[in-house]
Scaffold this active site. Structure first.
Site, PDB file in Angstrom:
ATOM      1  N   SER A 101       0.828  -1.194   0.000  1.00 23.82           N
ATOM      2  CA  SER A 101       0.000   0.000   0.000  1.00 23.82           C
ATOM      3  C   SER A 101       0.873   1.258   0.000  1.00 23.82           C
ATOM      4  CB  SER A 101      -0.953  -0.046   1.204  1.00 23.82           C
ATOM      5  OG  SER A 101      -1.900   0.985   1.152  1.00 23.82           O
ATOM      6  N   HIS A 126      -2.004  -1.061  -4.546  1.00 24.18           N
ATOM      7  CA  HIS A 126      -3.442  -1.064  -4.815  1.00 24.18           C
ATOM      8  C   HIS A 126      -3.938   0.375  -4.733  1.00 24.18           C
ATOM      9  CE1 HIS A 126      -4.492  -1.696  -0.245  1.00 24.18           C
ATOM     10  NE2 HIS A 126      -3.804  -0.596  -0.459  1.00 24.18           N
TER      11      HIS A 126
END
EC number: 3.4.21.92
Length: 216
Positions: A101, A126
């Site tokens: 992330s 993501h």
């Protein structure tokens, strides 16, 4: 029984004898920082403050940021990324364990050619998320619009620094994409896989810092 933060002997320049100090304080003196937890305001202020201080102290020597984090708050991660682009020294980013992330975004923010992943590290990217269900309808719509702007900005940074087309990065961010160190290098998230440096320097000086621990 927890051992707490280990203490190690360290001789402060100018002192005749070594004293016992926290391990992390020694590493900070050697311009080595660690991001090993969820990215939130406290750790962000800690890391950015150290980067600014080390930049003022010596604007020529590199800073090393080791990363083992599952990510965290979007704005906090962007603050670290922006600080890395602002300070004078080049910043090595080194992934050991996982950079997921926002942690992968910070890994990406290292100086080009100085972004490293250990051989068994994992990198995940993501799209940013938000807790929509907590907001009323007007707030929900405003939050969606703001999140869309932030998502586009992050996608552009990934595209610029990896060399991938914007649409490729945008599609990849639709889901959790986990990569090995070699896959992350092929994608452009890192420049070097750690075992390549080991092979290159196996018969010479230490891989990372030739002058490190000189005062131990």
């Amino acid at each position: 029984m927890p051992i707490g933060v280990p203490k190690v002997p360290y001789r402060i320049p100018g002192d005749e004898e070594a004293t016992w100090v926290d391990l992390y304080n020694v590493m900070y003196r050697e311009r080595t920082l660690f991001l090993g937890q969820e990215i939130r305001c406290e750790i962000t202020n800690h890391i950015t403050g150290l980067m600014v201080y080390l930049s003022i102290e010596d604007g020529n020597s590199d800073i090393f940021l080791f990363i083992n984090s599952l990510g965290g708050w979007l704005i906090s991660g962007m603050a670290i990324f922006d600080t890395m682009q602002t300070v004078t020294p080049d910043i090595y980013t080194i992934c050991l364990g996982i950079a997921a992330s926002m942690a992968s975004f910070i890994l990406l923010g290292g100086e080009p050619t100085k972004r490293i992943a250990f051989p068994h590290a994992r990198i995940m990217l993501h799209q940013p998320a938000s807790a929509y269900y907590r907001a009323r309808t007007p707030e929900f719509l405003l939050e969606v619009e703001e999140l869309h702007k932030v998502r586009e900005m992050i996608t552009r940074v990934y595209a610029l620094r990896t060399g991938k087309p914007f649409w490729v990065v945008s599609e990849d961010m639709e889901r959790d994409v986990f990569m090995s160190a070699d896959e992350a290098k092929a994608y452009g998230l890192v420049d070097i896989v750690g075992d390549e440096m080991i092979d290159e320097h196996c018969d010479t000086d230490p891989v990372w810092f030739p002058e490190m621990f000189k005062d131990w």
